[in-house]
Design a protein around this motif. Sequence first.
Motif, PDB file in Angstrom:
ATOM      1  N   SER A  88     -33.520  26.648 -24.890  1.00  0.00           N
ATOM      2  CA  SER A  88     -32.300  26.232 -24.231  1.00  0.00           C
ATOM      3  C   SER A  88     -32.542  25.904 -22.769  1.00  0.00           C
ATOM      4  O   SER A  88     -31.784  25.159 -22.175  1.00  0.00           O
ATOM      5  CB  SER A  88     -31.219  27.297 -24.374  1.00  0.00           C
ATOM      6  N   VAL A 140     -23.739  15.733 -18.765  1.00  0.00           N
ATOM      7  CA  VAL A 140     -22.908  16.369 -19.782  1.00  0.00           C
ATOM      8  C   VAL A 140     -21.994  17.373 -19.100  1.00  0.00           C
ATOM      9  O   VAL A 140     -22.449  18.151 -18.267  1.00  0.00           O
ATOM     10  CB  VAL A 140     -23.770  17.121 -20.816  1.00  0.00           C
ATOM     11  N   VAL A 185     -19.252  20.449 -20.049  1.00  0.00           N
ATOM     12  CA  VAL A 185     -18.629  21.264 -21.086  1.00  0.00           C
ATOM     13  C   VAL A 185     -17.340  21.840 -20.518  1.00  0.00           C
ATOM     14  O   VAL A 185     -17.333  22.438 -19.440  1.00  0.00           O
ATOM     15  CB  VAL A 185     -19.559  22.400 -21.549  1.00  0.00           C
ATOM     16  N   VAL A 237     -17.837  17.551 -23.618  1.00  0.00           N
ATOM     17  CA  VAL A 237     -17.753  18.485 -24.738  1.00  0.00           C
ATOM     18  C   VAL A 237     -16.624  19.484 -24.471  1.00  0.00           C
ATOM     19  O   VAL A 237     -16.594  20.106 -23.417  1.00  0.00           O
ATOM     20  CB  VAL A 237     -19.083  19.252 -24.914  1.00  0.00           C
ATOM     21  N   ARG A 248     -15.044  22.974 -25.574  1.00  0.00           N
ATOM     22  CA  ARG A 248     -15.293  24.180 -26.348  1.00  0.00           C
ATOM     23  C   ARG A 248     -13.986  24.957 -26.446  1.00  0.00           C
ATOM     24  O   ARG A 248     -13.343  25.218 -25.422  1.00  0.00           O
ATOM     25  CB  ARG A 248     -16.332  25.074 -25.658  1.00  0.00           C
ATOM     26  N   THR A 268     -13.628  35.577 -21.622  1.00  0.00           N
ATOM     27  CA  THR A 268     -14.796  34.874 -22.153  1.00  0.00           C
ATOM     28  C   THR A 268     -14.986  33.549 -21.426  1.00  0.00           C
ATOM     29  O   THR A 268     -16.113  33.164 -21.103  1.00  0.00           O
ATOM     30  CB  THR A 268     -14.625  34.641 -23.670  1.00  0.00           C
ATOM     31  N   ALA A 293     -16.536  34.281 -18.043  1.00  0.00           N
ATOM     32  CA  ALA A 293     -17.932  34.679 -18.194  1.00  0.00           C
ATOM     33  C   ALA A 293     -18.788  33.460 -18.534  1.00  0.00           C
ATOM     34  O   ALA A 293     -19.902  33.309 -18.023  1.00  0.00           O
ATOM     35  CB  ALA A 293     -18.067  35.747 -19.284  1.00  0.00           C
ATOM     36  N   ALA A 294     -18.257  32.573 -19.384  1.00  0.00           N
ATOM     37  CA  ALA A 294     -19.013  31.386 -19.777  1.00  0.00           C
ATOM     38  C   ALA A 294     -19.235  30.457 -18.583  1.00  0.00           C
ATOM     39  O   ALA A 294     -20.294  29.842 -18.456  1.00  0.00           O
ATOM     40  CB  ALA A 294     -18.289  30.646 -20.902  1.00  0.00           C
ATOM     41  N   ALA A 301     -19.375  31.486 -15.418  1.00  0.00           N
ATOM     42  CA  ALA A 301     -20.319  32.183 -14.537  1.00  0.00           C
ATOM     43  C   ALA A 301     -21.752  32.037 -15.056  1.00  0.00           C
ATOM     44  O   ALA A 301     -22.688  31.895 -14.279  1.00  0.00           O
ATOM     45  CB  ALA A 301     -19.940  33.658 -14.429  1.00  0.00           C
ATOM     46  N   LYS A 302     -21.900  32.045 -16.369  1.00  0.00           N
ATOM     47  CA  LYS A 302     -23.233  31.959 -16.974  1.00  0.00           C
ATOM     48  C   LYS A 302     -23.735  30.524 -17.028  1.00  0.00           C
ATOM     49  O   LYS A 302     -24.914  30.278 -17.256  1.00  0.00           O
ATOM     50  CB  LYS A 302     -23.158  32.540 -18.387  1.00  0.00           C
ATOM     51  N   GLY A 303     -22.831  29.552 -16.837  1.00  0.00           N
ATOM     52  CA  GLY A 303     -23.257  28.158 -16.882  1.00  0.00           C
ATOM     53  C   GLY A 303     -23.150  27.523 -18.250  1.00  0.00           C
ATOM     54  O   GLY A 303     -23.651  26.430 -18.467  1.00  0.00           O
ATOM     55  N   GLU A 304     -22.498  28.201 -19.189  1.00  0.00           N
ATOM     56  CA  GLU A 304     -22.327  27.605 -20.516  1.00  0.00           C
ATOM     57  C   GLU A 304     -21.172  26.607 -20.513  1.00  0.00           C
ATOM     58  O   GLU A 304     -21.071  25.761 -21.383  1.00  0.00           O
ATOM     59  CB  GLU A 304     -22.059  28.698 -21.563  1.00  0.00           C
ATOM     60  N   VAL A 305     -20.282  26.778 -19.541  1.00  0.00           N
ATOM     61  CA  VAL A 305     -19.108  25.922 -19.417  1.00  0.00           C
ATOM     62  C   VAL A 305     -19.060  25.434 -17.977  1.00  0.00           C
ATOM     63  O   VAL A 305     -19.448  26.154 -17.058  1.00  0.00           O
ATOM     64  CB  VAL A 305     -17.836  26.730 -19.784  1.00  0.00           C
ATOM     65  N   ASP A 306     -18.631  24.165 -17.781  1.00  0.00           N
ATOM     66  CA  ASP A 306     -18.636  23.597 -16.435  1.00  0.00           C
ATOM     67  C   ASP A 306     -17.245  23.481 -15.826  1.00  0.00           C
ATOM     68  O   ASP A 306     -17.105  23.396 -14.620  1.00  0.00           O
ATOM     69  CB  ASP A 306     -19.261  22.195 -16.468  1.00  0.00           C
ATOM     70  N   LEU A 320     -24.461  38.362 -18.836  1.00  0.00           N
ATOM     71  CA  LEU A 320     -24.270  38.121 -17.408  1.00  0.00           C
ATOM     72  C   LEU A 320     -25.302  38.877 -16.573  1.00  0.00           C
ATOM     73  O   LEU A 320     -25.855  38.336 -15.626  1.00  0.00           O
ATOM     74  CB  LEU A 320     -22.856  38.516 -16.990  1.00  0.00           C
ATOM     75  N   VAL A 355     -22.980  33.916 -23.796  1.00  0.00           N
ATOM     76  CA  VAL A 355     -21.694  34.607 -23.707  1.00  0.00           C
ATOM     77  C   VAL A 355     -20.839  34.337 -24.933  1.00  0.00           C
ATOM     78  O   VAL A 355     -20.143  35.218 -25.435  1.00  0.00           O
ATOM     79  CB  VAL A 355     -20.935  34.128 -22.441  1.00  0.00           C
ATOM     80  N   ARG A 377     -23.964  22.310 -24.935  1.00  0.00           N
ATOM     81  CA  ARG A 377     -24.406  21.025 -24.394  1.00  0.00           C
ATOM     82  C   ARG A 377     -24.951  20.100 -25.458  1.00  0.00           C
ATOM     83  O   ARG A 377     -25.241  18.953 -25.186  1.00  0.00           O
ATOM     84  CB  ARG A 377     -25.443  21.250 -23.303  1.00  0.00           C
TER      85      ARG A 377
END
Lengths: 514, 312
Positions: free
Chosen positions: A17, A25, A27, A218, A220, A227, A230-231, A233-238, B147, B154, B161
């Motif tokens: 990943s 991209v 999210v 995208v 989500r 959640t 947290a997403a 903060a973690k960079g899974e969501v922009d 985290l 998470v 992506r």
Amino acid sequence: MKFRLTLAIILAGAAFSTLTARAQVAVVAVAGDPGHLNPAISTAGPLHAVADSIFNGLVSLDRDGNVQPDLATSWTVSPDGREVRFTLSPGVKWHDGKPFSAEDVKFTFVEVLFRFHARTRAGLAPAVEAVEAPDADTVVFRLKRPHPALLRQLNVTEAPILPRHLYAGSDPNRNEANSRPVGTGAFRFEGYKRDDSVVLVRNENYFKPGLPKLERLVFRVIPGTNTQIAALAKGEVDYLGRVAPSDVARLKDKATLLDTTSGPGGANCIMTLAFNLQRPALAALPVRQAFAHALNRRQMLDLVQFGQGRVAQAPIHSAIGWATLPGALQAYEFDPAKANALLDQAGLPRSASGERATLDLLMFPAFARYAELMRQQLAAVGIALRLKPLDPAAFATSVFTQRDFDLALISYCNGVDPEIGVRRMYHSTAIGNVPFSNAAAYRNADVDRLFDQAGSSTDTAARGEAYREMERIVARDLPYWWLVETDFTSAWRGDFADFAPWSGQFAERAFQKR
Amino acid sequence: MLLRRLAWAFGTVWLAASLAFLLIHLAPGGPAVALGGDSGAPGYLEEVARLYGLDRPLPEIYLDWLTRLATGDLGHSYRSGQSVLSLILERLPVTLALVAPAVALSAITGTFLGLLRTRRGFAASMAALHAVPGYLVGQVLVMVFALGLGILPVQGLVDGRGEIGGGLERQLDMARHLVLPVLALALHNLTFVALLTRTRVMAEMERPYTLTAAAKGVAPRLVRRRHALPNAMLGLVSLLGSRLGGFVAGAVTIEVLFALPGLGRLAVTSAIARDHPVVIGLVLFTSAVVVMTNLVVDLTFRRLDPRVGDAV
């Protein structure tokens, strides 16, 4: 041994990943599943959050609610205000390659929007006599009376344009294109997994040169706000379209924040307490005045909204500057002693246990903190609240169909013109089986007349005067008590720029830096 | 005998589905509000109700539903138009990928933990852990592993992506995404199994046959494993079976927390949208699975223990 293998798998996954290349991209987190992607037959928030990037309206609205070109490049209003002529952008193509034309616009309004888009059906259809397409690049709206709010009801959220060649002759509620949408918008549909994600890709042939900049958009579906945060903060969501006021502080140094008064559910919202005027206890004006004096709205703004908004100063939202009446509510300062005196005078004495009355308060579970605070504040003047949190479908039925409630907590969104979201709160014709209309069941012939007058004039000054007169009357009659103007906050990660606030085509101009 | 059990199982499922039918139709608010959005013109709600045949009397809708059910047709979703069965089958793999490892993990690890000769505090700490709700466990796991350490995602089933390809790469990505949800779901039940095993084994250890085994010189560890455990297993298997419903219920919370597109999320989304056919179909499906599992467990029970004869 087994443990080592598991560890190896986890680490390998992590490596994959991080190695993948970064394209443009974004999210985006949405709280609810859109269900389908036809924005012309529904006003549901999660649907529009996604679908509005696939379609266009005739016009768009900028952050301040000003009208900008979208599919229409220009428009003229006839002197009597009853004919509005739009010139369409030339050479626009649907995502399947077919040419877009005025026939698509006419079809969408007459066959779909005026029948199935709840707000447009209620707020625009009654004023329109005909929609005509004299040639491929021209659309004409013939109106029964001047309808000044027209242009603000034609953006992609209120009036998205569908492809006639896919919808003509079919039931728009069951068309296959609802789950594989074809639009003219900045992004093309690629895939949809229910309760999981919607993937859109760049429309290479978008009619606005140089746009969009993102390659993939995208969405989500993430139901939990914790959640979502947290997403991000973690960079899974922009991008988070809606950050709860209580979470804004947590994101201050992690993301770019943008405050706005508009969202996909509507613009310019006021958290409002509706009194059921058909209940004898609440039909008495002094009782409603007592509520206004007993509720500490400053405290609501601080403790529930964390300062994201303003204490309401008028029945119409302060962002609609030409119609609002600042200071309309200043007679009702926070004063529990006065509230007690009014309740005594209204014939609601305290019982031995100190209670005067017990009332039901209906609300969405999301508004529980307001309700909890109101219960504490009203207990101080001897009014006990029974809180009844209900999901949206149950709430709408209890309040608007069965009228089985004493008090209801409602976020009324005024829209960008009072004709859109204010009229339905007060006009006597808006009482009945229509969700989020006249919850109080308020009737006042003068108020009806002022709305009718303001709704059919093109003179903004005269309209503003009529609305302000209306506000003087309802501030005296108190069918509602206006609590707090609530602002919304959008948040995105620092390596992105040019997102618009959460509404309509929020990602049309966005791009990833570097 | 088996036939009678099957008839009972069938009746139970029918009753559960009919109850669900009644409850969702009597719940305030119809699908029209959810379908059309939050505001409308007069007559709009009535029109939508007519469109979906919801303006008919309830017995008529019920009979219609029952006749179709008899032909194996669960109906179509109001929201998406998709057939209910295909919706359920589409989501089933996600929930299975969550529940099956969690059941296995809690059964195996739980039994193992229960067999350990431990200090006093063990039972208390297990009980305390068991009392922590699944979503809280999940949030703590996210805080630490996603985290804090940053080694696990998470939320979601795959990387949002969309740069991940197919095949093994995708499987690995999914496995990585499922670690925390499975742990969160398993921990709650694992503690339960551990406590139960411990109590059961301790009870067996008091009984004459284990005392005899110890007296003839079998090592205490082996007395537990070889003698006490097989007898304790009986109760464990049947209890695990009856807890399957609990696992499914737990999966709803975990799927919401980790944004996984499984059956639990389908249930929540459909209930909020008053998507009647989907909600009823889900109740029918889950109750059938739970009833069938219990039936299988009972039959296994008879295999495991010859003493349990026709009494079951």
